[in-house]
Structures are given as C-alpha cells and as structure tokens.
Design a protein around this motif. Sequence first.
Motif, PDB file in Angstrom:
ATOM      1  N   LYS A 114       8.876  -6.747  -6.212  1.00 13.94           N
ATOM      2  CA  LYS A 114       8.892  -5.855  -7.379  1.00 13.94           C
ATOM      3  C   LYS A 114      10.322  -5.534  -7.789  1.00 13.94           C
ATOM      4  N   ILE A 115      11.163  -5.222  -6.826  1.00 11.45           N
ATOM      5  CA  ILE A 115      12.549  -4.881  -7.149  1.00 11.45           C
ATOM      6  C   ILE A 115      13.278  -6.108  -7.686  1.00 11.45           C
ATOM      7  N   GLU A 116      13.083  -7.251  -7.054  1.00 13.65           N
ATOM      8  CA  GLU A 116      13.756  -8.469  -7.513  1.00 13.65           C
ATOM      9  C   GLU A 116      13.329  -8.845  -8.926  1.00 13.65           C
ATOM     10  N   LYS A 117      12.029  -8.706  -9.232  1.00 10.42           N
ATOM     11  CA  LYS A 117      11.557  -9.023 -10.580  1.00 10.42           C
ATOM     12  C   LYS A 117      12.157  -8.054 -11.597  1.00 10.42           C
ATOM     13  N   ALA A 118      12.227  -6.761 -11.245  1.00 11.92           N
ATOM     14  CA  ALA A 118      12.828  -5.779 -12.149  1.00 11.92           C
ATOM     15  C   ALA A 118      14.307  -6.085 -12.388  1.00 11.92           C
ATOM     16  N   VAL A 119      15.017  -6.454 -11.334  1.00  9.82           N
ATOM     17  CA  VAL A 119      16.436  -6.808 -11.471  1.00  9.82           C
ATOM     18  C   VAL A 119      16.581  -8.024 -12.392  1.00  9.82           C
ATOM     19  N   ASP A 120      15.737  -9.035 -12.200  1.00 12.90           N
ATOM     20  CA  ASP A 120      15.794 -10.230 -13.052  1.00 12.90           C
ATOM     21  C   ASP A 120      15.510  -9.895 -14.514  1.00 12.90           C
ATOM     22  N   LEU A 121      14.483  -9.068 -14.762  1.00 16.03           N
ATOM     23  CA  LEU A 121      14.161  -8.674 -16.136  1.00 16.03           C
ATOM     24  C   LEU A 121      15.300  -7.872 -16.752  1.00 16.03           C
ATOM     25  N   ARG A 122      15.895  -6.991 -15.964  1.00 10.76           N
ATOM     26  CA  ARG A 122      17.016  -6.183 -16.469  1.00 10.76           C
ATOM     27  C   ARG A 122      18.195  -7.077 -16.826  1.00 10.76           C
ATOM     28  N   ARG A 123      18.482  -8.067 -15.972  1.00  5.73           N
ATOM     29  CA  ARG A 123      19.589  -9.000 -16.266  1.00  5.73           C
ATOM     30  C   ARG A 123      19.327  -9.798 -17.540  1.00  5.73           C
ATOM     31  N   ALA A 124      18.031 -10.020 -17.839  1.00 12.67           N
ATOM     32  CA  ALA A 124      17.657 -10.767 -19.043  1.00 12.67           C
ATOM     33  C   ALA A 124      17.613  -9.871 -20.276  1.00 12.67           C
ATOM     34  N   GLY A 125      17.939  -8.575 -20.120  1.00 12.54           N
ATOM     35  CA  GLY A 125      18.025  -7.689 -21.269  1.00 12.54           C
ATOM     36  C   GLY A 125      16.891  -6.693 -21.426  1.00 12.54           C
ATOM     37  N   THR A 126      15.917  -6.713 -20.548  1.00  9.96           N
ATOM     38  CA  THR A 126      14.828  -5.741 -20.623  1.00  9.96           C
ATOM     39  C   THR A 126      15.339  -4.395 -20.108  1.00  9.96           C
ATOM     40  N   PRO A 127      15.110  -3.317 -20.869  1.00  8.46           N
ATOM     41  CA  PRO A 127      15.633  -2.005 -20.459  1.00  8.46           C
ATOM     42  C   PRO A 127      14.775  -1.325 -19.388  1.00  8.46           C
ATOM     43  N   ILE A 128      14.854  -1.834 -18.173  1.00  5.54           N
ATOM     44  CA  ILE A 128      14.125  -1.257 -17.037  1.00  5.54           C
ATOM     45  C   ILE A 128      15.125  -0.472 -16.190  1.00  5.54           C
ATOM     46  N   HIS A 129      14.764   0.774 -15.898  1.00  6.25           N
ATOM     47  CA  HIS A 129      15.597   1.589 -15.021  1.00  6.25           C
ATOM     48  C   HIS A 129      15.035   1.516 -13.605  1.00  6.25           C
ATOM     49  N   ILE A 130      15.902   1.209 -12.650  1.00  2.88           N
ATOM     50  CA  ILE A 130      15.512   1.160 -11.235  1.00  2.88           C
ATOM     51  C   ILE A 130      16.142   2.384 -10.580  1.00  2.88           C
ATOM     52  N   VAL A 131      15.253   3.290 -10.124  1.00  2.00           N
ATOM     53  CA  VAL A 131      15.686   4.612  -9.704  1.00  2.00           C
ATOM     54  C   VAL A 131      15.234   4.888  -8.272  1.00  2.00           C
ATOM     55  N   PRO A 132      16.130   5.403  -7.431  1.00  2.79           N
ATOM     56  CA  PRO A 132      15.724   5.746  -6.066  1.00  2.79           C
ATOM     57  C   PRO A 132      14.854   6.999  -6.056  1.00  2.79           C
ATOM     58  N   GLU A 133      13.999   7.070  -5.075  1.00  2.00           N
ATOM     59  CA  GLU A 133      13.102   8.215  -4.893  1.00  2.00           C
ATOM     60  C   GLU A 133      13.850   9.544  -4.977  1.00  2.00           C
ATOM     61  N   LYS A 134      14.967   9.644  -4.285  1.00  2.00           N
ATOM     62  CA  LYS A 134      15.719  10.908  -4.220  1.00  2.00           C
ATOM     63  C   LYS A 134      16.097  11.394  -5.616  1.00  2.00           C
ATOM     64  N   HIS A 135      16.597  10.500  -6.453  1.00  2.00           N
ATOM     65  CA  HIS A 135      16.992  10.884  -7.816  1.00  2.00           C
ATOM     66  C   HIS A 135      15.767  11.317  -8.621  1.00  2.00           C
ATOM     67  N   TRP A 136      14.689  10.543  -8.518  1.00  2.00           N
ATOM     68  CA  TRP A 136      13.466  10.898  -9.245  1.00  2.00           C
ATOM     69  C   TRP A 136      12.985  12.278  -8.817  1.00  2.00           C
ATOM     70  N   PHE A 137      12.890  12.494  -7.504  1.00  2.00           N
ATOM     71  CA  PHE A 137      12.360  13.749  -6.963  1.00  2.00           C
ATOM     72  C   PHE A 137      13.235  14.933  -7.328  1.00  2.00           C
ATOM     73  N   GLU A 138      14.549  14.787  -7.214  1.00  2.00           N
ATOM     74  CA  GLU A 138      15.463  15.898  -7.499  1.00  2.00           C
ATOM     75  C   GLU A 138      15.506  16.266  -8.973  1.00  2.00           C
ATOM     76  N   ASN A 139      15.062  15.375  -9.848  1.00  2.00           N
ATOM     77  CA  ASN A 139      15.120  15.626 -11.278  1.00  2.00           C
ATOM     78  C   ASN A 139      13.762  15.891 -11.909  1.00  2.00           C
ATOM     79  N   LEU A 140      12.766  16.173 -11.072  1.00  2.00           N
ATOM     80  CA  LEU A 140      11.449  16.539 -11.601  1.00  2.00           C
ATOM     81  C   LEU A 140      11.539  17.905 -12.272  1.00  2.00           C
ATOM     82  N   PRO A 141      10.836  18.074 -13.392  1.00  2.00           N
ATOM     83  CA  PRO A 141      10.810  19.414 -13.994  1.00  2.00           C
ATOM     84  C   PRO A 141      10.077  20.395 -13.091  1.00  2.00           C
ATOM     85  N   SER A 142      10.456  21.657 -13.165  1.00  2.00           N
ATOM     86  CA  SER A 142       9.817  22.666 -12.310  1.00  2.00           C
ATOM     87  C   SER A 142       8.384  22.919 -12.703  1.00  2.00           C
TER      88      SER A 142
END
Length: 142
Positions: A114-142
């Motif tokens: 999944k990560i490798e496919k997302a990286v490949d799509l991103r390199r090809a110009g697809t706007p996919i953000h690959i985000v670590p759990e910690k960043h996602w969790f810390e930025n959840l709305p209250s």
Amino acid sequence: GVLDAEEQGELLTGMLDFVAMRQAVESNALMPPPQFTANVSVDSPFDDPCPSVDHLGRVFVVTRDFACAKRAQVVSRIESLGGDVSNSVSKKISYLIVGSLGCELWKAEGYGTKIEKAVDLRRAGTPIHIVPEKHWFENLPS
C-alpha cells in the motif's frame, strides 16, 4: 513454556546455523540472500512537512498496525469526521494513514504494497498525502 530435549536441540542447531551464516557474511565469504536487501528504502515515505488533514469528503486508506487505537476505531473516527475509507490505494484517495507499529522494520523489509503504491502514484503526480499515525492522531479535532 518449557522446551523438551528435542526442541532444545533444534533451537541450538538453528542458532549455531545463524551465527555461522552471520560470521560468513561479516567476513565477506558469503553475501546475504537477495530478500534481505530487496525493496529496501531508507527514505521516509511521509510527506515532509506533514499536511493538515481535512477529513470532510476525502478518501482515506489506513495501513499497518496502530498504537493509538484499533484499526476499526481509526476507521470509525475518520468516518465520523466526514471521510470515506477505502481498502486499497488508488488515484481516488487523498490520504494514506500509516500505523506506527512495525515502521522500524522498513529498512529490512520494505514499506509494504500500500505504501509503495501510494509513493509510486505520488511520484506520477497524484496528490496523495502519506501521513504517519502520530501526526494524524495529534491533529484530530477535539
């Protein structure tokens, strides 16, 4: 549990074989099998800097194991914030959220499909953000 005599012998043999293999590799008498170095990346797949995460109307994929919650809870939280969750990476997804458990194995095992496919799509110009759990969790709305 307790190992019986046969299991102790098998364990000892396996350990001795491993030590002999390691010594052969370290002395350059033997190269590691290809699977030890295939698909290895030392670069992080994550967006740098990590983006803000907008859930409403976005499509997410979650992968790997999470430390903050069970996968079903992560999916439920994304959906409660207006996001949709897919099981596979495609050009339609906005975010790939990567669980933190097991990330330390990337240098030895690679990222996973999944990560490798997302990286490949991103390199090809697809706007996919690959985000670590910690960043996602810390930025959840209250």
